[in-house]
Motif scaffolding. Structure first.
Motif, PDB file in Angstrom:
ATOM      1  N   ARG A   6       1.255  -1.141   0.052  1.00 34.24           N
ATOM      2  CA  ARG A   6       0.050  -0.086  -0.206  1.00 34.24           C
ATOM      3  C   ARG A   6       0.835   0.823   0.062  1.00 34.24           C
ATOM      4  NH1 ARG A   6      -4.556   0.705   4.498  1.00 34.24           N
ATOM      5  NH2 ARG A   6      -4.456   2.491   2.956  1.00 34.24           N
ATOM      6  N   LEU A   7       0.530   2.631  -0.329  1.00 35.21           N
ATOM      7  CA  LEU A   7       1.370   4.044  -0.745  1.00 35.21           C
ATOM      8  C   LEU A   7       1.539   3.947   1.010  1.00 35.21           C
ATOM      9  CD1 LEU A   7       1.779   5.497  -2.839  1.00 35.21           C
ATOM     10  CD2 LEU A   7      -0.407   6.893  -1.933  1.00 35.21           C
ATOM     11  N   GLY A   8       2.990   4.259   0.782  1.00 36.25           N
ATOM     12  CA  GLY A   8       3.544   4.909   2.508  1.00 36.25           C
ATOM     13  C   GLY A   8       3.718   4.390   3.110  1.00 36.25           C
ATOM     14  N   ARG A   9       2.755   2.956   2.905  1.00 29.55           N
ATOM     15  CA  ARG A   9       3.324   1.467   3.960  1.00 29.55           C
ATOM     16  C   ARG A   9       4.813   0.350   3.792  1.00 29.55           C
ATOM     17  NH1 ARG A   9       0.549   4.151   6.149  1.00 29.55           N
ATOM     18  NH2 ARG A   9      -1.770   4.876   6.856  1.00 29.55           N
ATOM     19  N   TYR A  36      -0.708  -1.344 -16.092  1.00 32.34           N
ATOM     20  CA  TYR A  36       0.042   1.082 -15.329  1.00 32.34           C
ATOM     21  C   TYR A  36      -1.372   0.586 -14.070  1.00 32.34           C
ATOM     22  CZ  TYR A  36      -0.021   5.400 -16.107  1.00 32.34           C
ATOM     23  OH  TYR A  36       0.281   7.012 -15.545  1.00 32.34           O
ATOM     24  N   ARG A  37      -2.629   0.625 -14.825  1.00 34.71           N
ATOM     25  CA  ARG A  37      -3.932   1.334 -14.119  1.00 34.71           C
ATOM     26  C   ARG A  37      -3.569   0.209 -12.442  1.00 34.71           C
ATOM     27  NH1 ARG A  37      -7.802   1.753 -18.323  1.00 34.71           N
ATOM     28  NH2 ARG A  37      -7.341   3.620 -18.593  1.00 34.71           N
ATOM     29  N   PHE A  95      -0.070   2.601 -10.919  1.00 40.47           N
ATOM     30  CA  PHE A  95      -0.124   3.664 -10.646  1.00 40.47           C
ATOM     31  C   PHE A  95      -1.284   4.572 -10.858  1.00 40.47           C
ATOM     32  CE2 PHE A  95       4.002   3.441 -11.116  1.00 40.47           C
ATOM     33  CZ  PHE A  95       4.966   2.453 -12.139  1.00 40.47           C
ATOM     34  N   THR A  96      -2.533   4.021 -10.604  1.00 39.03           N
ATOM     35  CA  THR A  96      -3.415   4.485 -10.371  1.00 39.03           C
ATOM     36  C   THR A  96      -4.389   3.924  -8.915  1.00 39.03           C
ATOM     37  OG1 THR A  96      -4.393   5.135 -12.830  1.00 39.03           O
ATOM     38  CG2 THR A  96      -6.321   5.461 -11.359  1.00 39.03           C
ATOM     39  N   ARG A  97      -4.349   2.733  -9.106  1.00 35.86           N
ATOM     40  CA  ARG A  97      -4.911   1.408  -7.925  1.00 35.86           C
ATOM     41  C   ARG A  97      -4.237   1.863  -7.308  1.00 35.86           C
ATOM     42  NH1 ARG A  97      -9.615  -2.088 -10.085  1.00 35.86           N
ATOM     43  NH2 ARG A  97     -10.004  -0.085 -11.428  1.00 35.86           N
ATOM     44  N   TYR A  98      -2.437   1.981  -7.319  1.00 36.25           N
ATOM     45  CA  TYR A  98      -1.255   1.712  -6.479  1.00 36.25           C
ATOM     46  C   TYR A  98      -1.386   0.570  -5.359  1.00 36.25           C
ATOM     47  CZ  TYR A  98       3.475   3.409  -5.058  1.00 36.25           C
ATOM     48  OH  TYR A  98       4.027   4.071  -4.315  1.00 36.25           O
TER      49      TYR A  98
END
Lengths: 277, 423
Positions: free
Chosen positions: A29-32, A235-236, A239-242
């Protein structure tokens, strides 16, 4: 002596690959910090209908585009080899122009050209209801045609080089034996240039299977999912759903599948080459 | 003699190679030009490359420096590259920027990941509450509004007058009016709507119509997704599909921000659902192709709800000049800058007083109507999983319009199921 180079290569190639494989078994997850997820990403992927439809779109796009490009490249190469020999250099230069353009530029320019409101192509045809990129049934076909426009010159150059390398004595001997036209092509020219053709197909096919720039700039994978290639889908996810673990899992499986397809094709073509020789 | 010369050449070659390697290593170790200088009176701002963003900032940085002594360096980045650039910079902890221009829908994602510094909400009094609220997450404020935005309707006042009709209050009235416009031969093939069918605009259309039909807010106070009302979602998808395929010009399915305003300006459509910032000053230009000057107005979408948009200035946690960055963010939202950028750069105002300023209204005659629409605006997903949720709605809306589902009900059910899975 070779050890430092080997270590460097192993680090540059091996380390990212091993990290990717490990990430595919994790939820990131983003940042974790990433957490271990076992086979969750893979089971999710094999139950994901969008993964299969993206793979299907990629295969249809790649095989259709390369087939059209191959046929056109052969026609152009033969035309310049025989009929338009005098103007060969000039035409070769003109034909390679599309290939020199960035795929981003190609996508943006064709998007403008095909716009029903202000594009040149609907205006020239005289039908401003013509929406090739906005209609699911025509969007993929249009993308294939645009790809053929851009990359036929690439195959043409390779095949032209192969034709230039043919021995004049062999051709003369064949003509003396009565081989002309289609017979000369089918029984002499094509078999002798088959290795070159195989190389051209392989280069182009591997590139087409990875296509991202053209659909991204032309249609963003739409309308619906009609032009969503596996690269766009991945890509989706990334970078969109990370959802990076899932994206890496998709990329690994897609790479294995596409490599298997490419190697199978190469095997078939090699067998054909042996048969011919 | 020859051996000495040969040895000298070898040594010269080794020296040249050593210098080259040293140069490459030093270049690799040097900091980029975008890096802020620690503890100095200079800040680096990443701004969206658009007139109301980077250009507006560049016109005021000299005055800001004169007043505060703080030097501001503005880096212009195209919107399409903005999010990726921020994510890679935040993840690396590079500290390249002291202030970042963020789209509202990134607030929850970035804040939840610990990338943004909370700021004191109390210092934002005088700003539009709907604009301020776009950048709050779990009770904390994470950005100063830079530009407000709302999905509303530009419409032809002369067409309504000709038809003897009033602006539609809800979507049923809007559909009836659309059918009337389509059937009226005196309107010479004018289409009722110019909807944006591009995949990236699916959420804007969906949120506005869904809430206008009575759908509940998409997320609760904790920024977690609420269950989707399937029947309202199905009706929403049907409306979007009808308006795109029957009531919008050809090419609507692939139309984005830049494609639809010219259709309205050239008189081809009667209604333009768009974010207020989209047309820029297009409708006020004196040109032979502008068919709408003096003949249009702006109103909230039928049903009263419009998807809130906007951009804000946020301070990354790895910034080394947080105080100076905060000063510049507050300066960009000050009354004088808000008016200046609204009047000269087409910025959506963030202060209530700007909506009644004469110079701002002269540049954008629909500002008073814009304020009414902003007060009724509705938020889309802005929580930690906002990116995923908004993308799901974009995808399913686009897929339904493209014919991937047998019915709107089936599409809405699947969308609701996918939203429920997101944790």
């Amino acid at each position: 002596m070779l050890l430092p180079a080997v270590v460097l290569l192993a680090w540059l190639i091996g380390y990212p690959f091993i990290s990717s494989v490990l990430l595919s078994f994790q939820q990131a997850r983003l940042g974790r910090d990433a957490t271990w997820a076992g086979l969750d990403n893979f089971t999710r992927m094999f139950a994901d209908s969008e993964f299969y439809s993206s793979m299907g779109t990629t295969l249809v796009f790649a095989f259709s585009a390369v087939t059209i490009e191959l046929v056109l490249a052969w026609l152009l190469a033969l035309l310049l080899w025989n009929t338009l020999k005098r103007w060969g250099s000039l035409f070769r230069m003109l034909f390679t122009i599309p290939m020199l353009l960035s795929p981003v530029v190609v996508g943006v320019v064709w998007r403008v050209l095909l716009n029903p409101q202000y594009g040149w192509i609907p205006a020239l045809i005289g039908d401003q209801q013509l929406d090739l990129l906005g209609t699911p049934s025509t969007a993929l076909v249009t993308m294939i045609v645009i790809d053929a426009w851009q990359w036929t010159p690439f195959l043409f150059l390779i095949i032209s080089a192969g034709l230039s390398g043919l021995s004049d004595e062999v051709l003369e001997a064949a003509k003396l034996d009565g081989a002309t036209g289609l017979r000369l092509f089918g029984q002499v020219v094509f078999p002798l240039t088959l290795p070159v053709t195989i190389v051209a197909i392989l280069f182009r096919l591997l590139d087409a299977l990875k296509t991202f720039d053209l659909p991204f700039n032309l249609t963003q994978g739409g309308p619906g999912n009609s032009t969503q290639t596996i690269a766009i889908y991945l890509y989706r996810q990334a970078f969109t759903r990370y959802d990076q673990g899932y994206a890496v899992a998709i990329s690994l499986i897609a790479t294995c599948l596409l490599a298997a397809i490419a190697l199978s094709l190469l095997g078939i073509l090699r067998r054909a080459e042996r048969k011919v020789s | 003699m020859n051996q000495t010369r040969h040895r000298r050449r070898i040594n010269q070659g080794r020296a040249a190679a050593a210098i080259a390697v040293t140069a490459v290593v030093l270049a690799g170790c040097s900091t980029g030009s975008g890096g802020p200088q620690q503890g100095t009176g200079q800040i680096h701002v990443a701004a969206n490359a658009a007139p109301s963003h980077d250009q507006c900032m560049k016109t005021v940085v000299d005055d800001f420096k004169k007043n505060t002594g703080i030097d501001v360096v503005v880096d212009s980045i195209p919107y399409s590259a903005l999010r990726d650039k921020y994510l890679s910079g935040f993840a690396a902890g590079a500290g390249d920027y002291d202030l970042v221009d963020i789209a509202f829908q990134w607030t929850g994602e970035f804040a939840d990941a610990g990338f943004l510094e909370p700021i004191d909400k109390g210092e934002l009094s005088g700003l539009l509450p709907s604009a301020v609220d776009q950048y709050s997450y779990k009770g904390k404020q994470y950005a100063v509004p830079l530009q407000s935005g709302i999905m509303g309707m530009f419409y032809r006042t002369d067409v309504l007058q000709k038809l003897g009709a009033e602006y539609p209050k809800n979507w049923d009235e809007a559909e009836k009016l659309a059918a009337t416009i389509t059937a009226d031969p005196s309107l010479k093939g004018m289409k009722p709507f110019a909807l944006m069918g591009d995949r990236s605009q699916g959420m804007a259309n969906f949120n506005s119509i869904y809430r206008g039909l009575g759908g509940k807010p998409l997320e609760n106070e904790n920024a977690e997704p609420n269950p989707l009302d399937v029947s309202t979602a199905a009706r929403t998808l049907d409306l979007i599909r009808t308006n795109l395929k029957e009531y919008s010009p050809s090419g609507a399915l692939a139309a984005g921000f830049a494609d639809t305003p010219p259709l309205f300006a050239s008189g081809q459509v009667a209604f333009l659902p768009a974010f207020d910032a989209s047309p820029g000053n297009l409708f006020e230009q004196d040109s032979s192709t502008n068919a709408v000057k003096g003949k249009y107005s702006f109103a909230p979408l039928p049903g009263g709800a419009g998807d809130l948009g906007g951009f804000g200035l946020a301070i990354p946690t790895d910034s080394k000049n947080k105080e100076n960055a905060k000063k510049f963010a507050e300066y960009m939202a000050s009354p004088e800058v808000d008016v200046k950028c609204a009047a000269n750069n087409g910025r959506g105002p963030v202060r209530e007083t700007t909506f009644s300023d004469k110079s701002a209204i002269a540049a954008n005659p629909v500002l008073p109507q814009l304020k009414t629409a902003l007060e009724a605006g509705v938020k889309r997903y802005t929580g930690a999983k906002g990116g995923t949720l908004n993308d799901l709605v974009d995808t399913y809306t686009n897929r339904y319009v493209a014919g991937d589902f047998p019915s709107a009900q089936a599409a809405a059910e699947q969308l609701a199921a996918e939203i429920a899975k997101v944790k």
